[in-house]
Every structure is written in structure tokens, then in C-alpha cells.
Motif scaffolding. Structure first.
Motif, PDB file in Angstrom:
ATOM      1  N   ASP A 112       8.536   4.690   4.529  1.00  0.00           N
ATOM      2  CA  ASP A 112       8.865   6.171   4.275  1.00  0.00           C
ATOM      3  C   ASP A 112       8.122   7.069   5.444  1.00  0.00           C
ATOM      4  N   ARG A 143       4.809   8.434  -4.416  1.00  0.00           N
ATOM      5  CA  ARG A 143       3.866   7.301  -3.694  1.00  0.00           C
ATOM      6  C   ARG A 143       4.936   7.058  -2.610  1.00  0.00           C
ATOM      7  N   TYR A 144       4.467   7.111  -1.461  1.00  0.00           N
ATOM      8  CA  TYR A 144       5.100   7.026  -0.153  1.00  0.00           C
ATOM      9  C   TYR A 144       4.540   5.763   0.335  1.00  0.00           C
ATOM     10  N   CYS A 145       5.517   4.866   0.854  1.00  0.00           N
ATOM     11  CA  CYS A 145       5.187   3.606   1.636  1.00  0.00           C
ATOM     12  C   CYS A 145       5.368   3.765   3.203  1.00  0.00           C
ATOM     13  N   GLU A 146       5.100   2.719   3.880  1.00  0.00           N
ATOM     14  CA  GLU A 146       4.948   2.689   5.198  1.00  0.00           C
ATOM     15  C   GLU A 146       6.279   3.081   5.771  1.00  0.00           C
ATOM     16  N   THR A 180       0.858  -1.324   0.053  1.00  0.00           N
ATOM     17  CA  THR A 180      -0.058  -0.003  -0.073  1.00  0.00           C
ATOM     18  C   THR A 180       0.600   1.211  -0.068  1.00  0.00           C
ATOM     19  N   THR A 181       0.582   2.186  -1.032  1.00  0.00           N
ATOM     20  CA  THR A 181       1.280   3.405  -0.827  1.00  0.00           C
ATOM     21  C   THR A 181       0.310   4.556  -0.647  1.00  0.00           C
TER      22      THR A 181
END
Length: 146
Positions: A47, A42-45, A2-3
Motif C-alpha cells: 500500500d 492498517r496499511y502494508c508495504e 508488518t502494518t
């Protein structure tokens, strides 16, 4: 995986979108993944974890260079534990000094308010006591203003 968008990352981290872009530009975070078609970040967890940590450090007055050091040491793990401890201890000592300064300022403001309260009530004895307290506080105030 998820992003999230930059808006979501900003909201969840407490850092503004321009700050997120700036942190990526200077290499403090990232590089952040991009959507293939739009090139939007798009940032991930992971990040987000980093952003939240940087947000905390920033809110405590830690500057960019110390954030860089913290990030680099974080990647090194236990081999840099002593340096991490020293960096955080140095900032803790700075915060302690700031707290002491604020406590002196707070006490000054309270006594000054007491002085004006005594004047309003026409109580010259309380006014004199407040004046004396203020006089006694002056050296401490001057010391923290340097």
C-alpha cells in the motif's frame, strides 16, 4: 506482515490522512485492510509503495483520472506499456511548458529588478537598457499568459 496506521502511512507517503481516505473512497487505492476490533485502517508495504507513487504523480500535477489510468495500466504490466509511456510523456511535455513559462517569468522579474536598481542608483543608461529588455520580452510574456 508488518502494518502501519493511517498516521504512519500519511507521514511516510507525504499524503494527508484525508487524502488517504479519499483515495480509498474513490477506488484509487485499496481497499485497505482494517483491524478486526477497531476497524482502523492498517496499511502494508505494498500500500505504501502505491501511496508514494501516487504522491509523486500528484506533486507533478497529474490529476485523479490520469492516476486512475496509471494505476490500471500498472496492473496490466507490459501490455499497457505504450499507454503508460504516452501518459507520462504527455505530462512531461506539460511540465516542460510550465518550466519555459517560469523561465520567462523569472527573466522578467530579474530585468524588472535591474530597472529599479538602475533607478535607485540614478543610472539612466542602465534604466533605459532594462526598459528596452522589458519591451522586447512583452510578446513572449503575452504568449505564455494565453
Amino acid at each position: 506482515m508488518t502494518t502501519m496506521t493511517i498516521q504512519d502511512a500519511s507521514r511516510r507517503s507525504g499524503l494527508s490522512e484525508p487524502t488517504l481516505r479519499y483515495y480509498e473512497d474513490i477506488g484509487l487505492i485499496g481497499p485497505i485492510a482494517r483491524e478486526a476490533a477497531s476497524k482502523h485502517r492498517r496499511y502494508c508495504e505494498q500500500d505504501l509503495d502505491t501511496l508514494q507513487m501516487l504522491s509523486c504523480l500528484r506533486s507533478m500535477g497529474v490529476g485523479i483520472e490520469d492516476m486512475r489510468i496509471y494505476q490500471a495500466n500498472r496492473a496490466l504490466g507490459s501490455t499497457a506499456a505504450g499507454e503508460q509511456r504516452d501518459l507520462l510523456t504527455r505530462h512531461a511535455q506539460r511540465v516542460e511548458r510550465e518550466i519555459k513559462t517560469l523561465q520567462i517569468h523569472l527573466e522578467y522579474l530579474r530585468v524588472k529588478a535591474q530597472l529599479w536598481d538602475a533607478r535607485e542608483r540614478g543610472n539612466s543608461a542602465d534604466e533605459a537598457r532594462a526598459k528596452q529588455q522589458i519591451e522586447n520580452m512583452i510578446p513572449g510574456l503575452q504568449a505564455v499568459m494565453r
